[in-house]
Design a protein around this motif. Structure first.
Motif, PDB file in Angstrom:
ATOM      1  N   ALA A 512      -1.566  -5.438 -22.811  1.00  0.00           N
ATOM      2  CA  ALA A 512      -2.380  -5.145 -23.733  1.00  0.00           C
ATOM      3  C   ALA A 512      -2.420  -4.017 -22.601  1.00  0.00           C
ATOM      4  O   ALA A 512      -2.668  -3.554 -21.597  1.00  0.00           O
ATOM      5  N   HIS A 513      -2.768  -2.400 -23.968  1.00  0.00           N
ATOM      6  CA  HIS A 513      -2.885  -1.432 -22.708  1.00  0.00           C
ATOM      7  C   HIS A 513      -3.709  -1.017 -21.847  1.00  0.00           C
ATOM      8  O   HIS A 513      -4.116  -0.377 -21.117  1.00  0.00           O
ATOM      9  N   PHE A 514      -5.320  -1.720 -22.829  1.00  0.00           N
ATOM     10  CA  PHE A 514      -5.742  -1.781 -21.696  1.00  0.00           C
ATOM     11  C   PHE A 514      -6.261  -2.324 -20.147  1.00  0.00           C
ATOM     12  O   PHE A 514      -6.481  -1.985 -19.269  1.00  0.00           O
ATOM     13  N   LYS A 515      -5.584  -3.069 -19.870  1.00  0.00           N
ATOM     14  CA  LYS A 515      -4.821  -4.067 -19.004  1.00  0.00           C
ATOM     15  C   LYS A 515      -4.423  -3.371 -17.875  1.00  0.00           C
ATOM     16  O   LYS A 515      -3.890  -3.284 -16.852  1.00  0.00           O
ATOM     17  N   ALA A 516      -3.337  -2.084 -18.695  1.00  0.00           N
ATOM     18  CA  ALA A 516      -2.803  -1.505 -17.545  1.00  0.00           C
ATOM     19  C   ALA A 516      -3.063  -0.304 -16.768  1.00  0.00           C
ATOM     20  O   ALA A 516      -4.219  -0.404 -16.895  1.00  0.00           O
ATOM     21  N   PRO A 517      -2.322  -0.216 -15.423  1.00  0.00           N
ATOM     22  CA  PRO A 517      -3.085   0.289 -14.412  1.00  0.00           C
ATOM     23  C   PRO A 517      -3.579   1.122 -14.670  1.00  0.00           C
ATOM     24  O   PRO A 517      -2.324   2.200 -15.313  1.00  0.00           O
ATOM     25  N   THR A 518      -4.148   1.962 -14.162  1.00  0.00           N
ATOM     26  CA  THR A 518      -4.353   4.019 -14.146  1.00  0.00           C
ATOM     27  C   THR A 518      -4.346   4.186 -12.893  1.00  0.00           C
ATOM     28  O   THR A 518      -4.291   5.669 -13.055  1.00  0.00           O
ATOM     29  N   LYS A 519      -3.558   4.073 -11.936  1.00  0.00           N
ATOM     30  CA  LYS A 519      -3.763   4.245 -11.078  1.00  0.00           C
ATOM     31  C   LYS A 519      -2.434   3.525  -9.955  1.00  0.00           C
ATOM     32  O   LYS A 519      -2.718   2.243 -10.428  1.00  0.00           O
ATOM     33  N   VAL A 520      -1.163   3.747  -9.478  1.00  0.00           N
ATOM     34  CA  VAL A 520      -0.481   3.551  -8.529  1.00  0.00           C
ATOM     35  C   VAL A 520       0.114   3.951  -7.229  1.00  0.00           C
ATOM     36  O   VAL A 520       0.054   5.357  -7.272  1.00  0.00           O
ATOM     37  N   VAL A 521      -0.468   3.689  -6.113  1.00  0.00           N
ATOM     38  CA  VAL A 521      -0.432   3.586  -5.508  1.00  0.00           C
ATOM     39  C   VAL A 521       0.797   2.895  -4.319  1.00  0.00           C
ATOM     40  O   VAL A 521       1.335   1.314  -4.469  1.00  0.00           O
ATOM     41  N   PHE A 522       1.671   3.743  -4.179  1.00  0.00           N
ATOM     42  CA  PHE A 522       3.044   3.571  -2.928  1.00  0.00           C
ATOM     43  C   PHE A 522       3.038   2.829  -1.653  1.00  0.00           C
ATOM     44  O   PHE A 522       1.986   3.868  -0.862  1.00  0.00           O
ATOM     45  N   GLY A 523       3.217   1.940  -1.634  1.00  0.00           N
ATOM     46  CA  GLY A 523       3.175   1.707   0.140  1.00  0.00           C
ATOM     47  C   GLY A 523       3.345   0.732   0.435  1.00  0.00           C
ATOM     48  O   GLY A 523       3.139  -0.628  -0.198  1.00  0.00           O
ATOM     49  N   PRO A 524       3.508   0.182   1.947  1.00  0.00           N
ATOM     50  CA  PRO A 524       3.228  -1.473   2.486  1.00  0.00           C
ATOM     51  C   PRO A 524       1.600  -1.904   2.109  1.00  0.00           C
ATOM     52  O   PRO A 524       0.866  -1.360   2.182  1.00  0.00           O
ATOM     53  N   LEU A 525       1.326  -3.687   2.508  1.00  0.00           N
ATOM     54  CA  LEU A 525       0.570  -4.154   1.708  1.00  0.00           C
ATOM     55  C   LEU A 525       0.140  -4.424   3.147  1.00  0.00           C
ATOM     56  O   LEU A 525       0.173  -5.302   3.856  1.00  0.00           O
ATOM     57  N   PRO A 526      -1.349  -4.461   3.316  1.00  0.00           N
ATOM     58  CA  PRO A 526      -1.996  -5.197   4.437  1.00  0.00           C
ATOM     59  C   PRO A 526      -2.277  -6.392   4.431  1.00  0.00           C
ATOM     60  O   PRO A 526      -2.672  -7.267   3.505  1.00  0.00           O
ATOM     61  N   LYS A 527      -2.314  -7.470   4.970  1.00  0.00           N
ATOM     62  CA  LYS A 527      -2.228  -8.842   4.724  1.00  0.00           C
ATOM     63  C   LYS A 527      -2.874  -9.666   5.618  1.00  0.00           C
ATOM     64  O   LYS A 527      -3.322  -8.899   6.779  1.00  0.00           O
ATOM     65  N   THR A 528      -3.510 -10.755   5.205  1.00  0.00           N
ATOM     66  CA  THR A 528      -4.023 -11.702   6.161  1.00  0.00           C
ATOM     67  C   THR A 528      -3.049 -12.859   7.300  1.00  0.00           C
ATOM     68  O   THR A 528      -2.094 -12.351   7.230  1.00  0.00           O
ATOM     69  N   SER A 529      -4.137 -13.715   8.210  1.00  0.00           N
ATOM     70  CA  SER A 529      -3.424 -13.947   9.359  1.00  0.00           C
ATOM     71  C   SER A 529      -2.364 -15.336   8.916  1.00  0.00           C
ATOM     72  O   SER A 529      -1.574 -15.879   9.330  1.00  0.00           O
ATOM     73  N   THR A 530      -3.463 -15.288   6.679  1.00  0.00           N
ATOM     74  CA  THR A 530      -2.137 -16.673   6.356  1.00  0.00           C
ATOM     75  C   THR A 530      -0.841 -15.963   5.660  1.00  0.00           C
ATOM     76  O   THR A 530      -0.090 -16.539   4.832  1.00  0.00           O
ATOM     77  N   GLY A 531      -0.943 -14.320   5.377  1.00  0.00           N
ATOM     78  CA  GLY A 531       0.208 -14.279   4.884  1.00  0.00           C
ATOM     79  C   GLY A 531      -0.193 -13.490   2.972  1.00  0.00           C
ATOM     80  O   GLY A 531      -0.010 -12.747   2.749  1.00  0.00           O
ATOM     81  N   LYS A 532      -1.524 -13.824   3.016  1.00  0.00           N
ATOM     82  CA  LYS A 532      -2.674 -13.309   2.606  1.00  0.00           C
ATOM     83  C   LYS A 532      -2.587 -12.122   2.226  1.00  0.00           C
ATOM     84  O   LYS A 532      -2.973 -11.126   2.549  1.00  0.00           O
ATOM     85  N   ILE A 533      -2.353 -11.292   0.643  1.00  0.00           N
ATOM     86  CA  ILE A 533      -2.664  -9.721   0.579  1.00  0.00           C
ATOM     87  C   ILE A 533      -4.345  -9.706   0.659  1.00  0.00           C
ATOM     88  O   ILE A 533      -5.367 -10.936  -0.162  1.00  0.00           O
ATOM     89  N   GLN A 534      -4.374  -8.510   1.736  1.00  0.00           N
ATOM     90  CA  GLN A 534      -6.296  -8.008   1.898  1.00  0.00           C
ATOM     91  C   GLN A 534      -6.256  -7.535   0.316  1.00  0.00           C
ATOM     92  O   GLN A 534      -6.923  -6.415   0.949  1.00  0.00           O
ATOM     93  N   LYS A 535      -7.051  -8.285  -0.335  1.00  0.00           N
ATOM     94  CA  LYS A 535      -7.049  -7.284  -1.235  1.00  0.00           C
ATOM     95  C   LYS A 535      -8.399  -6.519  -0.882  1.00  0.00           C
ATOM     96  O   LYS A 535      -8.683  -5.362  -2.150  1.00  0.00           O
ATOM     97  N   PHE A 536      -9.800  -6.877  -0.460  1.00  0.00           N
ATOM     98  CA  PHE A 536     -11.190  -6.148   0.019  1.00  0.00           C
ATOM     99  C   PHE A 536      -9.979  -4.473   1.140  1.00  0.00           C
ATOM    100  O   PHE A 536     -10.803  -4.041   0.823  1.00  0.00           O
TER     101      PHE A 536
END
Ligand code: ADP
Length: 545
Positions: A512-536
């Motif tokens: 659905a269109h309203f779900k599409a991101p309005t911004k995209v940033v390229f690059g490596p993702l920060p991870k937690t110590s258990t390998g999870k992406i740090q969304k905060f």
């Protein structure tokens, strides 16, 4: 009806002959008796059979016991997936003490906090981690005995303790008589959560829960004495999701691996004829994107269980193409690791690979050893309709839920409010009884009053062939309140081959269109110590965009 004495309660008492506390330590006695000469542990060129491995565990227990370690004490270990770490899973609880396996990706202040909070009296530490451990020890106020593991495959580091682990084992009695816990409710392990919202919490496991969850693993993963289990999942993570005990329960073989590196994983699979392994989706993703020369061929089908984060269906599909059979599990530290499984239905056999993968990306049904799971409205504690749409919180109630948080009654009370363990994960119940997680409560995006699942957008992004990893978070927007912002890592060598507009168009074409991101940033993702992406961290970044 008149009160009638229950005949089944008369002279039919619990006693030693018919009621013994459940403990996963008993699995080791069994394997050592039944398969004494069979390979229990492989570590590089080293091998221990079950008799030798059990003896090493008894020596460890005895050596600790001689130092006064027993009921109510904590023994910590900082180790990669190596034999000492496995031995700690038996030798420490054999004394009545509690095993605290440390996450080796943590920094010194956090490690010091954990050692202090858990009141560890002994620390067993692999030489490779001596720099960070030295720093953590310098911050400790309480005394602690340090034992060094001088593993032959360790790289660098120094010996910083009072004694070397092998010398310590020699102090122990090889015939140490292990006593089962008096009570199965006795604590066996202490595992700290990653603590993204403050100090980590110490999750306490009991012998009974560890026994049951290990049995659940053996059942759902089809383990047997011919299973060869490769340790691609860190043993510090929920005691390797209790596979540290499950593989022993069947007399299978543990293959240790110090680093989760595809260049080592593929040859180990071939050389040891590995049948089973586990890993977070990120590990599967690394394997799927490994350079071709690392992907050495193997003949067998390898069962791989994944969980810890939602596996994008594209990742499941590429693993299946490489000869793996993927099993999707969900759980948390508080539930001894895996609690639910996306159980396979035969009707799905005929589906196209992509459709199969999207069925499998659901978190599924309860483990046979999980007493109950439900999607409840956390305010009313009423079940949400099984319509695959109404969002509620996934709650569990089971013998395989932690005892509680160590020295933290308010957090324990909040986690168990209303007779259920609150997972903090938001999801839906499908009409077929399968649960699907939509987000952690803090990750859901509310745009123009609509709930948007970040996982759904990520799922769509992962299907784009120029996306290796993706994470979507809420970004504030004057117009919508929040809008989705995507962070994307292209596969190595494809950086710059894809544009923001292309990614947004891809999402608009597939959702659905309203779900599409309005911004995209390229690059490596920060991870937690258990390998999870740090969304905060990503959410903070959106403020600068
Ligand atoms: P931490 O809380 O420290 O990140 P846990 O291992 O306890 O470590 O994380 C558990 C969380 O991981 C769950 O609450 C859930 O949000 C997420 N998770 C685990 N398995 C899955 C899965 N199969 N699908 C989606 N999310 C998952």
């Amino acid at each position: 009806m008149a009160d009638k004495a229950n005949i089944y309660e008369q002279n039919l008492d619990k006693q030693q002959a018919n009621f013994r506390p459940l403990s996963p330590i008993s699995f080791l006695q069994w394997s050592a008796q039944v398969y004494p000469n069979k390979t229990a542990v492989i570590h590089g060129e080293k091998r221990f059979n079950w008799a030798e491995f059990a003896e090493r565990c008894r020596r460890l227990a005895s050596a600790l016991n001689k130092r006064g370690i027993g009921l109510g004490d904590t023994v910590a270990i900082m180790s990669p997936n190596a034999p000492a770490m496995l031995e700690a899973h038996y030798g420490i609880p054999m004394t009545g003490a509690v095993l605290n396996a440390l996450n080796f990706r943590l920094d010194a202040p956090t490690l010091a906090f954990i050692l202090e909070h858990g009141e560890a009296r002994v620390l067993i530490t692999d030489r490779e981690f001596s720099p960070v451990i030295k720093e953590a020890l310098a911050e400790l106020k309480s005394p602690i005995t340090v034992i060094d593991v001088d593993d032959h495959l360790a790289e660098g580091g120094e010996l910083i303790g009072e004694m070397d682990y092998e010398t310590f084992l020699k102090e122990g009695d090889p015939d140490f008589e292990w006593q089962p816990p008096v009570e199965e409710w006795q604590a066996i392990a202490l595992n700290y959560t990653s603590g993204t919202t403050g100090n980590p919490k110490g999750v306490v496991y009991h012998h009974r829960g560890a026994f049951l969850n290990a049995m659940g693993n053996a059942l759902v993963f089809g383990l047997s004495h011919s299973s060869v289990y490769l340790w691609t999942l860190p043993m510090f993570h929920c005691n390797g999701w209790t596979f540290t005990w499950a593989v022993t329960a069947v007399g299978g073989t543990h293959v240790c691996l110090r680093q989760t590196d595809p260049a080592k994983i593929f040859p180990a699979i071939r050389d040891h004829r590995v049948t089973h392994m586990c890993g977070a989706p990120i590990v599967l993703n690394m394997m799927a994107h490994a350079p071709d020369e690392q992907k050495v061929a193997f003949e067998q089908t390898v069962d791989v269980a994944t969980g810890g984060a939602a596996p994008p269906s594209a990742v499941i599909a590429s693993m299946e193409r490489m000869g793996f059979k993927v099993l999707h599990l969900y759980g948390l530290t508080e539930s001894y690791g895996p609690a639910t499984i996306c159980a396979w239905q035969d009707e799905w056999d005929d589906l196209e690979l992509d459709d199969k993968a999207s069925k499998m990306s659901r978190q599924g049904v309860r483990y046979p050893t999980l007493f109950e799971q439900a999607i409840l409205n956390p305010d009313t504690m009423a079940q949400v309709p099984a319509d695959g749409e109404t969002i509620g919180e996934l709650m569990l109630s089971s013998n395989t839920v932690m005892k509680g948080y160590l020295k933290n009654p308010s957090a324990t009370e909040a986690a168990f409010a209303g007779g259920w363990f609150h997972t903090g994960d938001l999801g839906v119940m499908h009409p077929d009884g399968y649960v699907e997680i939509k987000d952690r409560s803090k990750d859901i995006i509310i745009s123009g009053g609509e709930n948007i699942s970040s996982l759904e957008i990520e799922e769509c992004l992962y299907k784009h062939d120029k996306v290796m990893e993706a994470a979507v978070v809420a970004m504030s927007s004057e117009k919508w309140g929040e809008t989705p912002c995507a962070f994307v890592t292209p596969p190595p060598g494809s950086e710059g081959d894809v544009t923001e507009v292309e990614i947004i168009e891809w999402c608009r074409d597939h959702m659905a269109h309203f779900k599409a991101p309005t911004k995209v940033v390229f690059g490596p993702l920060p991870k937690t110590s258990t390998g999870k992406i740090q969304k905060f961290v990503l959410r903070d970044k959106t403020e600068e965009l």
